[in-house]
Scaffold this active site. Structure first.
Site, short mmCIF file in Angstrom:
data_model
loop_
_atom_site.label_atom_id
_atom_site.label_comp_id
_atom_site.label_asym_id
_atom_site.label_seq_id
_atom_site.Cartn_x
_atom_site.Cartn_y
_atom_site.Cartn_z
N VAL A 159 48.65 56.68 25.69
CA VAL A 159 49.09 55.30 25.94
C VAL A 159 49.34 54.63 24.59
O VAL A 159 48.45 54.60 23.74
CB VAL A 159 48.00 54.51 26.71
CG1 VAL A 159 48.48 53.09 27.01
CG2 VAL A 159 47.61 55.23 27.99
N ASP A 203 56.64 57.46 33.49
CA ASP A 203 55.85 57.47 32.27
C ASP A 203 54.92 56.25 32.23
O ASP A 203 53.74 56.36 31.87
CB ASP A 203 56.81 57.49 31.08
CG ASP A 203 56.07 57.62 29.78
OD1 ASP A 203 55.37 58.63 29.61
OD2 ASP A 203 56.15 56.68 28.95
N LYS A 262 50.76 55.92 32.38
CA LYS A 262 49.96 55.21 31.37
C LYS A 262 49.01 54.18 32.00
O LYS A 262 47.84 54.11 31.63
CB LYS A 262 50.89 54.52 30.38
CG LYS A 262 51.56 55.52 29.43
CD LYS A 262 52.61 54.85 28.58
CE LYS A 262 53.23 55.82 27.61
NZ LYS A 262 54.48 55.32 27.05
#
Ligand code: ADP
Ligand code: ASP
Ligand code: MG
Length: 814
Positions: free
Chosen positions: A608, A677, A681
């Site tokens: 992250v 994505d 995260k």
């Protein structure tokens, strides 16, 4: 008088023998006794050859030929031609006797200990004779003396006991009359009172030299070998080992008893009683100071002086309820072993008297089981005692030092160091003298144990980290370059010695046990072997280095499936690959659990916000008792880059293309553009805040048209972006019309997570987010209204690499 002993490597070939001559020539004593071993490797060869012969294997002749050639060649190289013939004829006649002995063994198919000693004694007899003749023909005032005429023993072949009185008297008689300055003698060999050849045990030439030194009350005993002294650990296994310049007799004895082969253990006893110092010197570096062994010479109060190990140990345990309070069990146990000539290396007994456990050599195990079970057959039959238990393939590591007794906490430090490195301890013993603490461990852990202990006790807190790097694309190659650049700083300032031992990409892989040179790792890797994930793991496991770290710089699901294998073997995992932490919750939990169980950190800060310290900060909040209420974040550096640069004068397609080319997107850009994505995260942040959540539970308000989402190649995807330009321009206009900017926002609150494109108005924390920056707002119990904000570059190879680097340093400080 001085006694000089030269070991096998020191006399392995004519070149080395010339060095020996120079050392003897330079020694300034009035009288010098030179004790030599067999030429390097000859003792082993004689033993192997005789075993082949006794097994009626004709290939023993090959061994014999090799032995003959080596000695004849030495004569031809060392002795001037005109002097060769008499020497050659004596040596050939000895070799003929050797041949006859081997033939005899071959014909009968037997090798008695007596015959074995006779055969193996030729190693030293030949080497000492040839060396003495070389000295003479080269102008030294030397003569040869057969040690068998001086050293008298009993007939315990292979490991005979010396009759000290008789031997000393023989030595005195000989040396009183010796006319020459130098006497050359064979080490290792002796004879019984009835005239049979005997030997003093493997490594016994040191002992021969000590006996002569003691008999003659020599000024010093010099042991010349292939290392520059006695080291803090075996220098062949521990690269960082240092020479110990001063050491006491007792410490040296303890170290050699526990495997420091540089000195044969019985060597100390004769010289100790006469207080004759021993110095260990290197034939190949005579200028090095070496190690001085003498009385009370234990190095100004230093505690641990050395670490040694003995391999090939088995543990034998006798246990059962019938042992409690019954006198004489231990006596019978030890008597049984002693009658079988089995030497006990280590003893432990539980205070409950429920069990006795001893360490013996692997080769004695079968004999021991048979003997002990027979001796206790009555108790075993009546289930008072269990049949003897055996564990093989173990080793002993020992810390040694005279002053250890006056220091607390050493054993604690020793065992916690082993524990931290996942070295399982099977048994522990501490000598009553407290000069040593020993632990029995698995044989395959020896190198790791020695190196970890050495690091802990001798290396001023320098910690070695051994990296195995998979994936050297954008991020991986930047990472390796950063390590190259910072290596010196890490060592000097952070006391971390970071070495890259293995590298792999999808094509090739390469390993170097001493660390891959990072100057030209690309070439080394290109010339490596074919890449194979399983083989990569196996090598990491087999090398079994302490502080091993597997660094996954790939985006591969398959690679992320291998983490449990690494963690279970105490190999830490550092990764920028998000797949593991965002897969099934159970898998994520399992990895965290394994990391805890095996003491092997699993770190993924770069999952992250690339190099931003987001996960680390979150961990600290939680650890200090804070509770996360809400997370709001812009977590996609790629989407931020795209929406910060997209407007009505460029096309969406071109901006995405640019983001990809500049390394801001995943290799597959749909992973970023679809929002997956970002989902991964926020999922990871929610999990790290202590919530059980799976990716399917996250709401994704996707902005990409369905058609683009369903493409199955990068080309098709970019093509679809071109086609849908109108849709993207519409999104832009809608935001512009309300004076807002488009941001892809992730949010977690009340156990629910969602992601999606939002129009962010002026004045909002997210409005001024530049370039590929990320921002996270943590609303917690301690930060209820004004959130804790982390903001900065959240994508790009350089920052991601530095995030991985930071995880490596965290492991270093672990
Ligand atoms: P030589 O043939 O000269 O008698 P050895 O092979 O018997 O030599 O002993 C020297 C070897 O001992 C070294 O090469 C080294 O591998 C081994 N060794 C084991 N432990 C130690 C130690 N603590 N210090 C030095 N050498 C050690
Ligand atoms: N040559 C004998 C051995 O190899 C003795 C010695 O070298 O010390 O064991
Ligand atoms: Mg030796």
């Amino acid at each position: 008088m001085k006694v000089l002993k030269f070991g096998g490597t020191s006399v392995a070939n004519p070149e080395n023998i010339n060095r020996v001559k120079a050392i003897v020539q330079n020694s300034n004593a009035k009288k010098v006794a030179v004790v030599v071993s067999a030429f390097g490797g000859i003792t082993d060869l004689l033993l192997n050859t005789s075993h082949l012969a006794s097994n009626q294997d004709l290939s023993y002749k090959k061994g014999l030929k090799e032995i003959e050639d080596k000695h004849i060649e030495a004569i031809r190289e060392l002795i001037p031609v005109q002097a060769q013939s008499t020497i050659l004829s004596k040596v050939k006649s000895d070799l003929n006797v050797l041949e006859t002995l081997l033939e005899g063994s071959f014909l009968i198919g037997e090798l008695t200990p007596k015959l074995s000693d006779k055969i193996v004694s030729y190693g030293e007899l030949l080497s000492s004779f040839i060396i003495s003749e070389f000295f003479k023909t080269d102008g030294l005032d030397a003569e040869f003396k057969d040690s068998r005429q001086l050293i008298t023993t009993d007939e315990k072949y292979g490991n005979a006991n010396v009759n000290v009185e008789k031997t000393y008297s023989n030595c005195n008689t000989y040396f009183e009359k010796a006319k020459h300055r130098i006497t050359v003698l064979p080490g290792f060999v002796a004879s019984s009172s009835s005239g049979n050849s005997t030997t003093l045990g493997r490594g016994g030439s040191d002992y021969t030299a000590a006996i002569i030194a003691a008999a003659q009350e020599a000024d010093i005993l010099e042991i010349w070998t292939d290392v520059s002294g006695m080291f803090t650990a075996n220098p062949k296994l521990v690269k960082q080992a240092k020479c110990v310049s001063n050491i006491s007799y007792e410490e040296a004895m303890e170290l050699s008893h526990f495997g420091a082969k540089v000195l044969y253990p019985p060597t100390i006893q004769p010289v100790l009683s006469k207080e004759i110092p021993i110095v260990i010197k290197n034939t190949f570096k005579p200028e090095d100071e070496g190690t001085y062994i003498a009385k009370n010479n234990n190095g100004n109060g230093k505690t641990v002086r050395g670490i040694s190990h003995v391999g090939n140990i088995s543990l034998l345990s006798l246990e059962g309820p019938g042992m409690i309070g019954v006198p004489g069990i231990s006596k019978r146990f030890f008597e049984t072993l002693s009658l079988e000539n089995i030497s006990v290396v280590l003893i432990t007994q539980a205070s409950s008297e429920h069990s006795i456990c001893v360490g013996i050599s692997d080769e004695d195990v079968e004999k021991a089981i048979e003997a002990v079970n027979t001796a206790f057959d009555y108790e075993i039959a009546s289930t008072k005692i269990k049949p003897v238990l055996v564990e093989k393939d173990l080793a002993i590591v020992a810390l040694v030092g005279d002053n250890m007794k006056s220091h607390q906490g050493l054993s604690g430090k020793m065992f916690s160091t082993l524990g931290k490195n996942n070295v399982n301890i099977r048994a522990i013993a501490q000598g009553a003298s407290e000069r040593n603490i020993s632990a029995v461990i698995t044989k395959t852990d020896v190198k790791k144990a020695l190196n970890s202990l050495h690091e802990e006790f001798f290396e001023e807190n320098i910690k070695q980290l051994n990296l195995f790097v998979m994936g050297v694309g954008n991020v991986g190659s930047k990472f390796l370059n950063q390590i190259k650049q910072q290596k010196k700083y890490l060592k000097e300032e952070l006391k971390l010695n970071v070495r890259v031992i293995g590298i792999s990409n999808s094509r090739t892989m390469t390993f170097d046990e001493d660390g891959i040179s990072l100057k030209d790792w690309e070439t080394t890797l290109a010339n490596g072997q074919k890449a194979d994930k399983e083989a990569f793991f196996k090598t990491v496991k087999t090398l079994n280095y302490r502080n091993s770290v597997f660094v996954d710089n790939t985006a591969s699901g398959q690679v992320s499936e291998s983490y449990p294998d690494y963690l279970k073997n105490s190999i830490s995992v550092v990764t920028c690959n998000k797949i593991a932490c965002s897969s099934d919750y159970d898998y994520y939990r399992k990895l965290k659990q394994l990391a805890k169980q095996y003491n092997s950190p699993f770190l993924f800060e770069t999952n992250v916000g690339a190099g931003l310290p987001i996960i680390d900060t979150l961990k600290h909040l939680i650890a200090s008792g804070d509770k996360v209420k809400k997370i709001q974040a812009v977590l996609s550096g790629s989407l931020n880059f795209v929406f910060n640069n997209f407007n009505d004068s460029v096309t969406f397609h071109d901006i995405v293309k640019q983001a990809q080319e500049e390394g801001y997107t995943e290799p597959d850009p749909t992973i970023d553009l679809s929002g997956i994505d970002v989902m991964r995260k926020i999922l990871i942040l929610a999990r790290e805040s202590g919530n059980q959540l799976d990716i399917e539970q996250i709401e994704n308000d996707a902005f990409l048209p369905k058609e683009s989402l369903e493409t199955n190649s990068n080309e098709a995807f970019f093509e679809s972006l071109k086609k849908n330009e109108v849709t993207f321009q519409k999104l832009f206009k809608e935001a512009k019309d309300v004076d807002s900017k488009l941001k892809y926002v992730a949010q977690f609150e009340n156990g629910k997570a969602k992601v999606g494109l939002q129009r962010i108005p002026k004045g909002h924390d997210f409005y001024n987010l530049e370039g590929s920056d990320n921002i996270v707002l943590f609303y917690t119990e301690r930060y209820p209204n004004q959130p804790l904000i982390i903001k900065g570059a959240g994508a790009g190879a350089e920052v991601t690499a530095s995030g991985i680097f930071a995880d490596i340093i965290r492991i270093g400080n672990f």
